[in-house]
Scaffold this motif. Structure first.
Motif, mmCIF file in Angstrom:
data_model
loop_
_atom_site.group_PDB
_atom_site.id
_atom_site.type_symbol
_atom_site.label_atom_id
_atom_site.label_comp_id
_atom_site.label_asym_id
_atom_site.label_seq_id
_atom_site.Cartn_x
_atom_site.Cartn_y
_atom_site.Cartn_z
ATOM 1 N N LYS A 142 0.779 -1.154 -0.046
ATOM 2 C CA LYS A 142 0.091 -0.126 0.299
ATOM 3 C C LYS A 142 1.075 1.351 -0.012
ATOM 4 O O LYS A 142 0.400 2.228 -0.237
ATOM 5 C CB LYS A 142 -0.907 0.085 1.184
ATOM 6 N N LEU A 143 2.148 1.299 0.520
ATOM 7 C CA LEU A 143 2.815 2.445 0.675
ATOM 8 C C LEU A 143 4.172 2.019 0.127
ATOM 9 O O LEU A 143 4.784 0.760 0.418
ATOM 10 C CB LEU A 143 2.816 2.376 2.124
ATOM 11 N N LEU A 144 4.914 3.119 -0.255
ATOM 12 C CA LEU A 144 6.399 2.789 -0.788
ATOM 13 C C LEU A 144 7.023 3.762 -0.036
ATOM 14 O O LEU A 144 6.849 4.974 -0.050
ATOM 15 C CB LEU A 144 6.609 3.050 -2.344
ATOM 16 N N ILE A 145 8.132 3.313 0.372
ATOM 17 C CA ILE A 145 9.055 4.266 1.067
ATOM 18 C C ILE A 145 10.358 4.281 0.274
ATOM 19 O O ILE A 145 11.103 3.252 -0.009
ATOM 20 C CB ILE A 145 9.657 4.141 2.591
ATOM 21 N N THR A 146 10.998 5.569 0.007
ATOM 22 C CA THR A 146 12.246 5.489 -0.823
ATOM 23 C C THR A 146 12.907 6.817 -0.398
ATOM 24 O O THR A 146 12.500 7.518 0.523
ATOM 25 C CB THR A 146 11.862 5.367 -2.343
ATOM 26 N N GLN A 147 13.956 7.103 -1.364
ATOM 27 C CA GLN A 147 14.548 8.353 -0.825
ATOM 28 C C GLN A 147 14.855 9.116 -2.252
ATOM 29 O O GLN A 147 14.646 8.617 -3.353
ATOM 30 C CB GLN A 147 16.002 8.009 -0.171
ATOM 31 N N ASP A 148 15.344 10.406 -2.177
ATOM 32 C CA ASP A 148 15.283 11.216 -3.570
ATOM 33 C C ASP A 148 16.131 10.722 -4.324
ATOM 34 O O ASP A 148 16.107 10.094 -5.311
ATOM 35 C CB ASP A 148 15.752 12.826 -3.161
ATOM 36 N N THR A 149 17.635 10.766 -4.117
ATOM 37 C CA THR A 149 18.661 10.015 -4.891
ATOM 38 C C THR A 149 19.589 9.345 -3.858
ATOM 39 O O THR A 149 19.467 9.701 -2.772
ATOM 40 C CB THR A 149 19.396 10.979 -5.895
#
Ligand code: WT7
Length: 646
Positions: free
Chosen positions: A180-187
Motif C-alpha cells: 500500500k505504501l512505498l518508502i524511498t529516498q530522493d537519490t
C-alpha cells in the motif's frame, strides 16, 4: 581432505559463550534430542507479552511450520524498548558512516526509540495498519532500519527491495504482495555514483502498481525530484508533526514480519515470508553465539540491508542483543581501497562480517591498504554468501586478523532466516573453506539423487535439513504450493536447500555451491531463467541460455549464449542493447559478464537445453563433454567450442 585446523584463540575461548568443541557437541546433541525444551529455554532470551502454549507444530509434508504457538510479542519492543527499560537507552545502536568519509551520524537506543515511534505514527496516519504490506526501496541510510522497525511496531509487513533493482523489478515485487505504501529516498550515493535515481525509478514503478496509495521520501541528497501532490510525502515533514510515543502492537508469534524476494530456478522471484517469534529468536540467538557478542563489542556487517544478511545481522539480530553496530552507505573502494580498514580503525570495530567477493577484490590490491591501518580492535571475522576459497581465507586470517581472530564462515540462506552451519568462534577449530558444523537445533543431512541419506563422512551429496528451526521461512507469499514444490517435494520429509556439500572426516561441511539453475554472483543470488528472460526481450534476440563460470572476483560470473533472429547481424550495438535490456528488466548487477553469440544451442530432441555442455564451454573444460549423443544436433558442440557465430 585432511586440511590444517586452526584452533580458537585461547583468550577468546576463555570468555566465550561456548568455550570448547565438547561444550558445543553436548549442547548440539541435546538441542536435537530435546528440541522443544531447548528452544523454549532459549526463547526466554526475548521478552513476550504472553507466553506460548506450544513450542512447535511441524509437518514438512504439508508443509506446516509453526513455532511458539499462542505467544505474543513485538519485535520493535524487543529491539528497543526492552533495552531502554534495562537502563541501556544511552548506548549507541548505530554509527552511520556515509559514502563520503566526512559524513557520519550516531544514534542511541533512546534516539532510535523516538524515531521509530514517530515514524510508526506517520505510518498510521497514512492508513497503514496491522497486516498491510509496505515496500522499502532505499540505500544504506538510517531511515531504512528505522522504517523496518516502525513496520514491526505497528504490525505492518515490510518488503525491502535492494536499491540496485530496476523499476521493472520493483514494480513486480510491489504488485506481487500488493504493497500500500512505498518508502524511498530522493537519490542515492554509492562510491563515485552520486545520483542514483531512487525516487524517479520508484515513480516509473508506481505507474503500474495500483496498490500503492502513498509514498514517503527521505531527503538524502537534496537533488530535485518530482513530488506528486497528496501521494508523495517528505519523511522529515511527516515526522515532525506526530507524537513521539507509539504503543507496540501485540503480535502473534506466527504473524508475518517481512517478505523478502529471492531468485529461484524459474523466472519469477519468490516472496520468502518470515514470521515474528521464531525469526526474532533465531536472529537474536545466532548473532549472540556466532559472533560471541559482548556489550563492549563494536560490530560491523558490510552487507546491504536490502538482502537477508542485512535484515538478520544488521537490523534484527544486533538490535535484539542491544549491540552497537556500524552501518556503511558506501563501497570498499571509495575513496580508495583502504576504506573498510579506515572504518574498522575509526570505530574500533571488533566483530566484522563481510562477503568473500569483497575480500577477493581487496586482496588483489595488495596488503598495504590494510597494514597501514590499526586493525588491532578486531576479535572475530565472519564471511557469508558464497564459498570462501583458501587464498582469501588465509589472507583474511593473516593480513586482516593478524592470526588472532577466528573466521566464522557462515552458511545460510534467505529461506533459513539465520545462520545454519558455522563455527562458534570460541569452540570450533576452523578449516579454510568449511562452514564447519551445524548450529544448535540444526540437523543437516546429505542426500543422494534418490533421496537416501548418505551415512558416514568424506562424502558428497545434496544438502537438506531433517527438521525445522525457528528461523525457517513459513511460506512463499501468496503461493504455498510453490513453497511446497520448491523445498519439500523432491525429497519427502526434508527441507531441500538447493546446495551441494561435502562432509569430511570430522563431519565438517564444505558447501560446493548450488545444484539448481541459480547463480551466486558476488554473493547475490540470480536465477539463470530470469537473466535469460531479460535477454530474450532485447531486440533481435531469438534465444538465450545463461550459465555460471568461475570468476576471480565475483565467484561466479554470468555467461550468456545468445542466438539472434535470422537476418540480424552480430555487432556491438546488439551487445549494448542486451546490457541495457537486462539493466532495465532486473538491474545492473544481473548484466552478463560474457556474451557468446552462436548459431545454435545444444538441445535434446525434446528441446531441452543441455546446460552441462554450456557450463563446460563457459569454464573452458573442453576435454570431456560427456555424453552428447542425446543432442538433436551434436555438431552444435563443435561450433560452440570454435565460437562460430553462424
Ligand atoms: C545461497 C543463499 C545467507 C545470506 C546471503 C546469501 C550460498 C551462503 C554460504 C557460505 C558457501 C554459501 C549458498 C546458499 N551461500 N553462504 N558460507 N558458503 N555458500 O543468501 O541470497 O539466500 O543465497 O548462498 O549457495 O544456498 P541467499
Amino acid at each position: 581432505m585432511n586440511k590444517k585446523k586452526y584452533n580458537p584463540p585461547q583468550k577468546l575461548s576463555l570468555n566465550a559463550n561456548y568455550k570448547s568443541l565438547k561444550d558445543y557437541s553436548e549442547e548440539h546433541k541435546r538441542s536435537l534430542k530435546e528440541n522443544d525444551v531447548f528452544w523454549s529455554e532459549k526463547a526466554e532470551r526475548i521478552e513476550w507479552f504472553k507466553k506460548w502454549k506450544k513450542v512447535s507444530d511441524i509437518d514438512f509434508t504439508l508443509p506446516k511450520i509453526e513455532w511458539f504457538i499462542g505467544g505474543k510479542l513485538n519485535v520493535s519492543y524487543n529491539c528497543i524498548d526492552r533495552h531502554i527499560k534495562n537502563g541501556k537507552g544511552d548506548a549507541i545502536a548505530f554509527y552511520w558512516e556515509g559514502n563520503d568519509p566526512s559524513e557520519s551520524k550516531k544514534l542511541t537506543y533512546n534516539q532510535l526509540y523516538d524515531k521509530v515511534c514517530r515514524f510508526s505514527n506517520v505510518l498510521k496516519n497514512l492508513n497503514i495498519s496491522k497486516g498491510d504490506r509496505v515496500c522499502l526501496y532505499m540505500q544504506m541510510i538510517p531511515e531504512l532500519p528505522i522504517a523496518m522497525l516502525s513496520c514491526a511496531r505497528i504490525g505492518a509487513v515490510h518488503s525491502a527491495v535492494f536499491g540496485a533493482f530496476s523499476s521493472d523489478s520493483l514494480r513486480d515485487r510491489i504488485n506481487d504482495s500488493k504493497c500500500k505504501l512505498l518508502i524511498t529516498q530522493d537519490t542515492g550515493v554509492r562510491g563515485t555514483k552520486n545520483n542514483i535515481p531512487m525516487k524517479s525509478n520508484a515513480d516509473v514503478a508506481i505507474e503500474q502498481s495500483p496498490s500503492i496509495e502513498n509514498t514517503i521520501v527521505v531527503m538524502r541528497t537534496g537533488e530535485k525530484v518530482h513530488m506528486k501532490n497528496k501521494r508523495d510525502h517528505w519523511w522529515h515533514e511527516q515526522i515532525d508533526s506526530v507524537k513521539p510515543h507509539c504503543e507496540p502492537e501485540h503480535m502473534d508469534a506466527e504473524d508475518p514480519l517481512f517478505i523478502l524476494y529471492t531468485s529461484g530456478s524459474t523466472g519469477t522471484p519468490k516472496g520468502v515470508m518470515h514470521t515474528t517469534g521464531g525469526y526474532l529468536l533465531y536472529a537474536d540467538y545466532t548473532f549472540s553465539s556466532i559472533f560471541d557478542h559482548k556489550s563492549s563489542d563494536i560490530y560491523w556487517c558490510t552487507a546491504d540491508i536490502g538482502w537477508i544478511t542485512g535484515h538478520s545481522y544488521i537490523t534484527y539480530g544486533p538490535l535484539s542483543n542491544c549491540a552497537t553496530s556500524v552501518i556503511f552507505e558506501g563501497v570498499p573502494n571509495y575513496p580508495d581501497f583502504g576504506r573498510f580498514w579506515d572504518i574498522v580503525d575509526k570505530y574500533q570495530v571488533s566483530l566484522f562480517y563481510t562477503a568473500p567477493t569483497a575480500l577477493r577484490a581487496l586482496m588483489k590490491e595488495g596488503d598495504s591498504w590494510a597494514q597501514s591501518r590499526d586493525l588491532s580492535s578486531l576479535r572475530v571475522l565472519g564471511t557469508v554468501g558464497e564459498p570462501i576459497k583458501e587464498p582469501e581465507w588465509k589472507w583474511y586470517y593473516k593480513i586482516i586478523g593478524s592470526k588472532k581472530c577466528p573466521i566464522v564462515d557462515t552458511w545460510w540462506q534467505t529461506e533459513t532466516g539465520g545462520i545454519m552451519i558455522s563455527p562458534l568462534p570460541g569452540a570450533t577449530p576452523t578449516k579454510p573453506g568449511s562452514a564447519t558444523l551445524p548450529f544448535f537445533g540444526v540437523d543437516p543431512v546429505l542426500l543422494d539423487e534418490n533421496g537416501n541419506e548418505i551415512i558416514g563422512n568424506n562424502k558428497n551429496g545434496l544438502l537438506a535439513m531433517k527438521s525445522s528451526w525457528p528461523g525457517q521461512m513459513r511460506t512463499v507469499y501468496g503461493d504455498h504450493q510453490r513453497f511446497k514444490e520448491t523445498y519439500f517435494t523432491q525429497f519427502k520429509g526434508y527441507y531441500f536447500t538447493g546446495d551441494g556439500a561435502k562432509r569430511d572426516e570430522d563431519g565438517y561441511y564444505f558447501i560446493t555451491g548450488r545444484v539448481d539453475d541459480v547463480l551466486n554472483v558476488s554473493g547475490h543470488r540470480i536465477g539463470t531463467a530470469e537473466v535469460e528472460g531479460a535477454i530474450g526481450k532485447a531486440d533481435g534476440v531469438a534465444e538465450a541460455a545463461v550459465v555460471g563460470y568461475n570468476h576471480d572476483i565475483k565467484g561466479q560470473g554470468i555467461y550468456a549464449f545468445v542466438t539472434l533472429m535470422t537476418g540480424i547481424e552480430v555487432n556491438s550495438a546488439i551487445e549494448m542493447s542486451i546490457f541495457k535490456t537486462v539493466t532495465k528488466e532486473i538491474g545492473p548487477h544481473a548484466k552478463p559478464d560474457k556474451i557468446q553469440f552462436t548459431s545454435g544451442l545444444p538441445k535434446t530432441r525434446s528441446g531441452k537445453i543441455m546446460r552441462r555442455i554450456l557450463r563446460n564451454i563457459a569454464n573452458s573444460n573442453l576435454e570431456d563433454m560427456g555424453d552428447i549423443s542425446t543432442l538433436a544436433d551434436p555438431s552444435v558442440v563443435d561450433k560452440l567450442i570454435k565460437g562460430d557465430q553462424k
